[in-house]
Design an enzyme around this catalytic site. Structure first.
Site, PDB file in Angstrom:
ATOM      1  N   SER A 198       0.819  -1.218   0.000  1.00 14.83           N
ATOM      2  CA  SER A 198       0.000   0.000   0.000  1.00 14.83           C
ATOM      3  C   SER A 198       0.848   1.260   0.000  1.00 14.83           C
ATOM      4  O   SER A 198       0.351   2.335  -0.353  1.00 14.83           O
ATOM      5  CB  SER A 198      -0.916   0.029   1.223  1.00 14.83           C
ATOM      6  OG  SER A 198      -1.840  -1.014   1.142  1.00 14.83           O
ATOM      7  N   ASP A 237      -0.688   5.127   8.905  1.00 13.86           N
ATOM      8  CA  ASP A 237      -0.557   3.979   8.005  1.00 13.86           C
ATOM      9  C   ASP A 237      -0.349   4.484   6.564  1.00 13.86           C
ATOM     10  O   ASP A 237      -0.653   5.637   6.237  1.00 13.86           O
ATOM     11  CB  ASP A 237      -1.817   3.111   8.097  1.00 13.86           C
ATOM     12  CG  ASP A 237      -1.563   1.682   7.620  1.00 13.86           C
ATOM     13  OD1 ASP A 237      -0.403   1.325   7.338  1.00 13.86           O
ATOM     14  OD2 ASP A 237      -2.549   0.917   7.518  1.00 13.86           O
ATOM     15  N   THR A 292      -1.588   4.407   3.426  1.00 14.11           N
ATOM     16  CA  THR A 292      -2.492   5.060   2.478  1.00 14.11           C
ATOM     17  C   THR A 292      -2.784   6.513   2.857  1.00 14.11           C
ATOM     18  O   THR A 292      -2.651   7.403   2.013  1.00 14.11           O
ATOM     19  CB  THR A 292      -3.775   4.230   2.297  1.00 14.11           C
ATOM     20  OG1 THR A 292      -3.383   2.889   1.996  1.00 14.11           O
ATOM     21  CG2 THR A 292      -4.641   4.764   1.183  1.00 14.11           C
ATOM     22  N   HIS A 330      -6.165  -9.907   4.701  1.00 10.34           N
ATOM     23  CA  HIS A 330      -4.903 -10.513   5.161  1.00 10.34           C
ATOM     24  C   HIS A 330      -5.181 -11.620   6.169  1.00 10.34           C
ATOM     25  O   HIS A 330      -4.516 -12.659   6.166  1.00 10.34           O
ATOM     26  CB  HIS A 330      -4.000  -9.461   5.812  1.00 10.34           C
ATOM     27  CG  HIS A 330      -3.219  -8.654   4.836  1.00 10.34           C
ATOM     28  ND1 HIS A 330      -2.214  -9.200   4.071  1.00 10.34           N
ATOM     29  CD2 HIS A 330      -3.281  -7.347   4.505  1.00 10.34           C
ATOM     30  CE1 HIS A 330      -1.694  -8.245   3.300  1.00 10.34           C
ATOM     31  NE2 HIS A 330      -2.332  -7.121   3.537  1.00 10.34           N
ATOM     32  N   HIS A 362      -4.411  -2.039  -4.614  1.00  9.01           N
ATOM     33  CA  HIS A 362      -3.919  -3.354  -5.054  1.00  9.01           C
ATOM     34  C   HIS A 362      -5.017  -4.336  -4.714  1.00  9.01           C
ATOM     35  O   HIS A 362      -6.022  -3.963  -4.093  1.00  9.01           O
ATOM     36  CB  HIS A 362      -2.625  -3.740  -4.324  1.00  9.01           C
ATOM     37  CG  HIS A 362      -2.802  -3.776  -2.837  1.00  9.01           C
ATOM     38  ND1 HIS A 362      -3.448  -4.812  -2.194  1.00  9.01           N
ATOM     39  CD2 HIS A 362      -2.501  -2.873  -1.877  1.00  9.01           C
ATOM     40  CE1 HIS A 362      -3.508  -4.547  -0.901  1.00  9.01           C
ATOM     41  NE2 HIS A 362      -2.956  -3.371  -0.679  1.00  9.01           N
TER      42      HIS A 362
HETATM   43 ZN   LIG Z   1      -2.309  -5.182   2.635  1.00  4.78          ZN
END
Ligand SMILES: [Zn+2]
Ligand SMILES: *[C@@H]1O[C@H](CO)[C@@H](O)[C@H](O)[C@H]1NC(C)=O
Ligand SMILES: *[C@@H]1O[C@H](CO)[C@@H](O)[C@H](O)[C@H]1NC(C)=O
Ligand SMILES: *[C@@H]1O[C@H](CO)[C@@H](O)[C@H](O)[C@H]1NC(C)=O
Ligand SMILES: *[C@@H]1O[C@H](CO)[C@@H](O)[C@H](O)[C@H]1NC(C)=O
Ligand SMILES: *[C@@H]1O[C@H](CO)[C@@H](O)[C@H](O)[C@H]1NC(C)=O
Length: 676
Positions: A225, A284, A286, A448, A490
């Protein structure tokens, strides 16, 4: 024999790409011993600021060993536009020569070298030219000369200058890890069909234009990411873990060559307001990538400081701080080990005029004319399914954003944060408009963990937020001025292949017999998630499942998975990553899917989670410039399309570059405003 072996070694050294570029890389963008960064094949917006770094590598040992490990420190570099006269970098950009830097790094040439613990050692000589820009569209050739006679060249393209600003505002939604397959599955869960016809549909289904973007990194075909967000926000592809920089080989993660992002350009060129909203901790990748310039996404404390104060140690424009910053991750804000220099970042933001909200009630009450910070818990926001359906899972959390013991209370969701962000940005942006990035982060995070229901719940929350955003824009009278883009960074290799009869499944004791519960093709039946569960109402409204726990559940899975236990159907408890077995590998999660059958994974046995996949991801667009988003293109083009629509870029009536934002004797040109 010895001579022959020697000859083979020489031959290998001559074809360097034989050892570069797969599992491990000396420096992904540098197949030669001389590196030009930005590397070959990069595109720029006119006037977009960036740093240049040159590196000369002298491998001390390993298959590339060269010059006894002594790097050439007398290297030189030139730049030429459209085949014209080549001039030195310093002369062209009107800069003085920067100081020579030296360092050493090591890397493994392959998995055998890793297992044998024999890294190859490389000595480096380097120079960095900070904060330059190219104003005239065209092709620039950069030539690095070193080791008396070797050269490395890079071709850079400066794209045409946008002539018109067509959108006042851009709202960019990112479903992290979201693929078309997941969108299809989410639709199945929340919307009912009658004889093959959907009776309602996703907000995304109403978008007039859909395209596809390719997500690969600059030096690997699977992205994370960090570098995908970097590409989306700046038009520059980078390496896994890198934010707003090209990766160099130096040990300092904060000295890598930077480039300007969409919000930095918007702030500098139009003085627009901007904001970030995320269900992840706000440091994080993004959300951070909008303002971050770091080789390592894990430098969390620094990233929060960069958002507020810009890059401190190298000349850089920054944005003067976001107008809206809503997310979680109190660890980086509370004074202590998680924050930059241990400082209290609630106080740092407050000092700069921000309202600070730690819960939903205070968020709603925050003034729209002030810059706004909202941090609602530690770590990531609990997912939609736990906030709305399995609410008992929240009670045991220790995530109070004030640092007190106990759970965060009165949490907002993505929709609450996004709608408030629009109110503040609309007010603060005024005639200059705004840019908002809003991220549904846990689609990815739950994929995940192979917790598909929690991932799809957050995807439906994103869709619900998009729907509410359209309504809000209409109410504010800015729907036609606002480009709305919904995309992903993604994918994960998830799809649904049938249904599973949970009752039959539970009655079987043998793993192979459990698989008989799966119905494919005609045995998949119809979605039972859209039929109310007797005696149960979640109160989550239309556009969400009426029953999360039907007898017939979706059977789905990931193409890339660790060893795990599969049970299908919603887990009341969130799914944890797999655990390391006693023998150091062979992972199986027994606790959260006790009744499941064991599936051997496809990943290295040390991986405890699913991983990202290669797939292109969809781009939905509506508003000014929507037609530009049809087709298939690179993730960097999402930046160029948004930037073009916003009239970003500085042109100058000169045929070449100049140092700084406003070189002497140049008259900046920007797009004219032409709003609908
Ligand atoms: Zn990821
Ligand atoms: C290179 O030299 C280092 C010591 O400086 C050593 O640890 C390493 O194993 C050597 N690598 C190879 C590939 O010979
Ligand atoms: C900036 O430089 C100062 C002084 O060298 C150092 O203390 C600080 O950690 C640096 N900050 C960052 C973000 O690199
Ligand atoms: C929400 O925040 C406000 C302001 O900090 C505080 O007074 C209030 O008690 C908080 N509410 C909850 C439920 O924690
Ligand atoms: C998983 O793989 C191991 C090692 O190959 C094998 O012993 C075991 O039977 C497999 N388990 C299943 C459920 O396929
Ligand atoms: C650029 O400069 C030239 C020469 O000074 C002048 O003739 C031309 O009109 C200028 N163009 C623009 C777009 O300003």
């Amino acid at each position: 024999m010895l001579l022959n072996a020697h000859a083979v070694a020489l031959c290998l050294a001559a074809s360097l790409s034989a050892v570069s570029g797969q599992t491990f890389q000396r420096l992904g963008t540098c197949p030669d011993l001389g590196c030009v960064i930005p590397p070959d094949q990069q595109d720029f917006l006119p006037g977009q600021e960036f740093d240049i770094r040159f590196e000369i590598h002298a491998p001390k040992n390993g298959s590339e060993a060269f010059n006894n490990g002594v790097p050439d420190d007398k290297f030189s570099a030139t730049i030429a536009k459209d085949g014209g006269k080549a001039r030195s970098i310093a002369e062209f950009f009107k800069l003085s020569e920067p100081a020579l830097e030296k360092w050493t790094f090591s890397w493994f040439e392959d998995l055998f070298a890793r297992d044998a613990k024999t890294p190859s050692v490389v000595n480096v000589a380097s120079k960095a030219y900070r904060r330059v820009a190219l104003y005239a569209p065209g092709t620039y050739t950069v030539t690095l000369s070193y080791y008396s006679g070797k050269t490395t060249t890079a071709e850079w393209t400066v794209r045409p200058l946008a002539t018109k600003k067509k959108a006042k505002n851009v709202i960019f939604f990112i479903g992290d890890g979201m693929t078309t397959n997941m969108i299809t599955a989410a639709r199945l869960l929340a919307h009912k069909t009658v004889n093959g016809r959907y009776q309602s549909h996703l907000a995304l289904d109403d978008f007039p234009v859909v395209g596809h973007q390719m997500t690969h990194s600059i030096d690997s075909f699977i992205t994370d990411s960090a570098n995908s967000a970097t590409a989306l926000y700046s038009g520059h592809k980078s390496s896994v873990n890198a934010l707003g920089v090209y990766a160099d080989s130096s040990p300092d993660p904060l000295d890598d060559p930077k480039f300007e992002t969409i919000v930095e350009l918007l702030h500098r060129i139009w003085g627009s307001a901007w904001g970030a909203v995320s269900t992840a901790f706000i440091a994080d990748a993004t959300p951070a990538a909008l303002t971050a310039h770091s080789r390592l996404r894990s430098t969390y404390g620094v990233l929060v400081d960069q958002a507020l104060n810009g890059v401190q140690n190298y000349s850089w424009t920054g944005t003067g701080g976001p107008d809206v910053y809503f997310g979680t991750g109190a660890e980086q804000f509370l004074a202590g080990p998680g924050s930059y220099q241990g400082k209290d970042y609630y106080a740092e933001f407050a000092k700069k005029g921000y309202s600070v909200s730690l819960n939903k009630t205070s968020l709603a009450a925050a003034p729209n004319d002030k810059r706004a910070l909202g941090i609602f818990c530690k770590s990531n926001l609990p997912v939609w399914l736990d906030r709305n359906v399995f609410t008992d899972n929240m009670a045991s959390a220790k995530n109070d954003p004030s640092g007190a013991d106990g759970p965060a209370k009165d949490l907002p969701g993505l929709k609450d944060m996004t709608l408030k962000a629009i109110d503040v940005l609309h007010k603060r942006g005024g005639k200059n408009g705004f840019f908002l990035m809003s991220e549904a982060a846990s689609i990815d995070k739950q994929m995940h963990a192979l917790d598909y229901d929690r991932a799809l719940g957050d995807l439906l929350e994103l869709d619900d937020t998009v729907r509410a955003t359209m309504k809000k824009l209409e109410e504010l009278g800015i729907l036609d001025d606002t480009l709305v883009v919904v995309s992903a960074d993604h994918g994960h290799g998830f799809d649904v292949f049938g249904s599973s009869d949970t009752k039959y499944f539970a009655a079987q004791t043998d793993d192979r017999a459990k698989r008989e519960a799966i119905g494919v093709y005609q045995n998949s039946g119809l979605s039972q998630y859209t039929t109310p569960k007797p005696g149960v109402s979640y109160g989550t409204g239309a556009n969400f499942p009426l029953n999360w726990d039907p007898r017939y559940v979706i059977a789905g899975g990931q193409g890339a998975n660790p060893d795990h236990r599969e049970q299908y159907g919603v887990g009341h408890k969130p799914r944890e990553p797999a655990k390391v077995g006693a023998n150091g590998e062979a992972y199986v999660n027994n606790e959260d899917r006790p009744n499941g059958f064991v599936v051997n994974g496809t990943l290295p046995t040390g991986d405890t989670q699913g991983v990202h996949s290669l797939t292109d991801v969809p781009v939905y667009a509506r508003g000014p410039c929507q037609e530009a988003f049809g087709g298939t293109y690179s993730n960097i083009d999402v930046f160029f399309k948004m930037a073009g629509c916003l009239g970003l870029g500085w042109g100058k009536n000169v045929t070449e570059g100049a140092g700084g934002a406003d070189g002497p004797g140049c008259h900046p040109k920007r797009a004219t405003v032409e709003l609908p």
